[in-house]
Design a protein around this motif. Structure first.
Motif, short mmCIF file in Angstrom:
data_model
loop_
_atom_site.label_atom_id
_atom_site.label_comp_id
_atom_site.label_asym_id
_atom_site.label_seq_id
_atom_site.Cartn_x
_atom_site.Cartn_y
_atom_site.Cartn_z
N PHE A 57 0.83 -1.21 0.00
CA PHE A 57 0.00 0.00 0.00
C PHE A 57 0.87 1.25 0.00
N ALA A 58 1.86 1.29 0.88
CA ALA A 58 2.70 2.48 1.01
C ALA A 58 3.48 2.73 -0.28
N TYR A 59 3.93 1.66 -0.89
CA TYR A 59 4.73 1.78 -2.11
C TYR A 59 3.87 2.29 -3.26
N GLU A 60 2.72 1.67 -3.44
CA GLU A 60 1.85 2.04 -4.56
C GLU A 60 1.28 3.44 -4.40
N ASN A 61 1.06 3.83 -3.16
CA ASN A 61 0.43 5.15 -2.93
C ASN A 61 1.45 6.24 -2.60
N LYS A 62 2.72 5.91 -2.76
CA LYS A 62 3.79 6.90 -2.57
C LYS A 62 3.65 7.64 -1.23
N ILE A 63 3.55 6.85 -0.18
CA ILE A 63 3.44 7.42 1.17
C ILE A 63 4.78 8.07 1.54
N ASP A 64 4.72 9.31 2.01
CA ASP A 64 5.95 10.05 2.32
C ASP A 64 6.53 9.67 3.67
N LEU A 65 5.65 9.27 4.61
CA LEU A 65 6.12 8.92 5.95
C LEU A 65 5.14 7.94 6.59
N THR A 66 5.68 6.87 7.14
CA THR A 66 4.85 5.91 7.87
C THR A 66 5.23 5.99 9.35
N VAL A 67 4.21 6.11 10.19
CA VAL A 67 4.43 6.23 11.64
C VAL A 67 3.88 4.96 12.29
N VAL A 68 4.77 4.23 12.95
CA VAL A 68 4.37 2.93 13.50
C VAL A 68 4.01 3.11 14.98
N GLY A 69 2.76 2.81 15.33
CA GLY A 69 2.30 2.96 16.72
C GLY A 69 2.70 1.82 17.63
N PRO A 70 2.24 0.60 17.37
CA PRO A 70 2.43 -0.50 18.33
C PRO A 70 3.76 -1.24 18.18
N GLU A 71 4.06 -2.05 19.20
CA GLU A 71 5.34 -2.76 19.25
C GLU A 71 5.41 -3.93 18.28
N GLN A 72 4.28 -4.58 18.04
CA GLN A 72 4.34 -5.83 17.27
C GLN A 72 4.96 -5.65 15.88
N PRO A 73 4.48 -4.71 15.06
CA PRO A 73 5.12 -4.56 13.74
C PRO A 73 6.58 -4.12 13.83
N LEU A 74 6.94 -3.38 14.88
CA LEU A 74 8.34 -2.99 15.05
C LEU A 74 9.20 -4.23 15.28
N SER A 75 8.70 -5.12 16.15
CA SER A 75 9.44 -6.35 16.44
C SER A 75 9.50 -7.27 15.23
N LEU A 76 8.51 -7.13 14.35
CA LEU A 76 8.51 -7.96 13.13
C LEU A 76 9.42 -7.35 12.05
N GLY A 77 9.91 -6.14 12.28
CA GLY A 77 10.87 -5.56 11.34
C GLY A 77 10.26 -4.66 10.28
N ILE A 78 9.14 -4.00 10.60
CA ILE A 78 8.47 -3.19 9.57
C ILE A 78 9.34 -2.02 9.10
N VAL A 79 10.09 -1.41 10.01
CA VAL A 79 10.88 -0.23 9.61
C VAL A 79 12.00 -0.65 8.65
N ASP A 80 12.63 -1.78 8.92
CA ASP A 80 13.68 -2.29 8.02
C ASP A 80 13.08 -2.58 6.64
N LEU A 81 11.91 -3.22 6.64
CA LEU A 81 11.27 -3.59 5.37
C LEU A 81 10.96 -2.34 4.55
N PHE A 82 10.37 -1.33 5.20
CA PHE A 82 10.01 -0.10 4.48
C PHE A 82 11.27 0.59 3.96
#
Ligand code: AMP
Ligand code: GLY
Length: 424
Positions: A57-82
């Motif tokens: 979604f972020a890639y296709e919609n050219k999101i300029d900034l993603t703000v991650v609220g909860p711990e679970q996606p952080l622990s899964l590595g969402i920031v690295d992936l993005f």
């Protein structure tokens, strides 16, 4: 700018509310969001652990900034992936989020870098854990090593209770794999404070102080929850305590994470115990606290977007944060039975009346829209948050809002902010 906020609780509603006030922002998405965020953002039917869908979604919609609220996606590595796809994201890497994801890691880090904390041991063996408990005596604290939604901590009043808690965790029955390793530590007394900073791994900007209310009932009685209410500023964090928290806890931790090859970027949340003018660290979280985020963002005067963006871009050196010289108080309204099993689907009355009160905002957490009405859909349902000239004023306004809102079995604490009143 187009911004994507990940999460669907009170914290994320507060983030969306604050981001929506920025002149830099043209569109906000929230995944999955809640009926509160729906009024300010476009909610996406993607849950916080569906990393591939969020990325697409972020890639296709050219999101300029993603703000991650909860711990679970952080622990899964969402920031690295993005970041590996050229997308900017606010939050720590997977390697750094372990500071919350593993209590054994964070205790060992504190020990190594001389951050004051409770004496402890880490165990996978029931027998060794029992011996440690008998040696230390009760009260004693048993913690599941991994993520347990703020509920993996047992304050045991007797050794027997502690031993049972360890058995439940190690057998995997209580918290699944999060409990396959346990931290057992000395019971600390004092007053708690939530001390949050924003960092790019080098520069550190503290946020205003806050205090949570972990126990479910008035007077800090009953089991711990994710938080039943919060206020900011927290008078327990005097200028001296602030300085100690920065010097003894935050700076060595940020430097230690860098030295460990896990540079830390995002919000670093230290749960502190303050006693006799000294601080000890109870835990670290890799994100904004919830409910603390709600009163904190109500008090934030600065535009939050350049701050979040600076962290995501790795350079906080030019950032300062201004605060309203006011107090904010958030009272959490929860479902009957929370933090245990609770009921869902009850119609919530009085939201409009509460929302009309000056200086008050009702942040949604566990709510859902059903046949055109708002119903309960979680343990913590709403965060009724008010800004006031004094903490007393903010408490009065917040409870005026609470008085307007009802559903069958609603529960809330009547003493949010009381400790601040006692200190001013
Ligand atoms: P934690 O998730 O580790 O912060 O623990 C959740 C809550 O349990 C804290 O906010 C405290 O209220 C309580 N707690 C954790 N560790 C201790 C300790 N060593 N002594 C007393 N209370 C604790
Ligand atoms: N309110 C405590 C937390 O967010 O962990």
């Amino acid at each position: 700018m187009k911004i994507l906020v990940i999460g669907g609780g009170g914290r994320e509603h507060a983030l969306v509310w604050k981001i929506a006030q920025s002149p830099l922002v043209s569109k906000i998405y929230c995944a999955p969001g809640n009926p509160g965020t729906a009024a300010l953002a476009e909610n996406l039917p993607i849950s916080v652990d569906q990393l591939d869908k969020l990325l697409a979604f972020a890639y296709e919609n050219k999101i300029d900034l993603t703000v991650v609220g909860p711990e679970q996606p952080l622990s899964l590595g969402i920031v690295d992936l993005f970041e590996s796809h050229g997308l900017k994201a606010f939050g720590p890497s997977q390697q750094a989020a372990i500071i919350e994801g593993s209590k054994a890691f964070s205790k060992d880090l504190m020990q190594k870098y001389h951050v004051p904390t409770a004496a402890y041991g880490v165990f996978t063996s029931q027998m060794e854990a029992e011996a440690f408990i008998r040696r230390t005596g009760a009260p004693i604290v048993v913690k599941a090593d991994g993520l347990a939604a703020g509920k993996g901590v047992i304050i045991a009043q007797t050794c027997e209770e502690a031993i049972t808690a360890v058995r439940d965790m190690l057998s995997g029955n209580a918290f699944g794999s999060a409990g396959s390793r346990v931290v057992i530590e000395e019971f600390l007394t004092g007053e708690e404070a939530s001390f949050l900073v924003i960092t790019d791994g080098i520069h550190i900007v503290p946020l205003a102080s806050a205090q949570d209310h972990k126990a479910v009932f008035d007077g800090d009685q009953g089991p711990n929850t994710g938080g039943m209410g919060a206020y900011s500023p927290a008078p327990v964090v005097t200028p001296d305590i602030h300085e100690k928290a920065m010097q003894q806890v935050i700076r060595p931790t940020v430097a230690g994470m860098a030295a460990e090859g896990r540079p830390y970027s995002g919000v670093l949340y230290a749960g502190l115990m303050v006693k006799d003018g000294e601080v000890k660290t109870l835990e670290f979280n890799a994100r904004f606290g919830d409910p603390e985020c709600q009163p904190l963002l109500m008090r934030m005067k600065s535009d939050i977007v350049p701050i979040l963006l600076a962290v995501a871009e790795g350079d906080l050196s030019d950032v300062t944060i201004d605060w309203f010289d006011k107090a904010a108080v958030c009272v959490v309204m929860a479902s009957e039975g929370y933090p245990g099993d609770y009921r869902k689907g009850d119609e919530i009355a009085g939201l409009e009346q509460a929302g009309a009160i000056d200086g008050l905002y009702v942040f949604h957490a566990g709510t859902a829209q059903k046949d055109g009405t708002c119903v309960t859909n979680g343990g913590r349902v709403l965060g009724v948050t008010a800004l006031g000239t004094t903490v007393k004023h903010a408490i009065t306004t917040a409870y005026q809002g609470v008085a307007q809102i009802s559903w069958p079995g609603v529960q809330f604490r009547n003493d949010i902010g009381k400790k601040a009143l006692e200190r001013v």
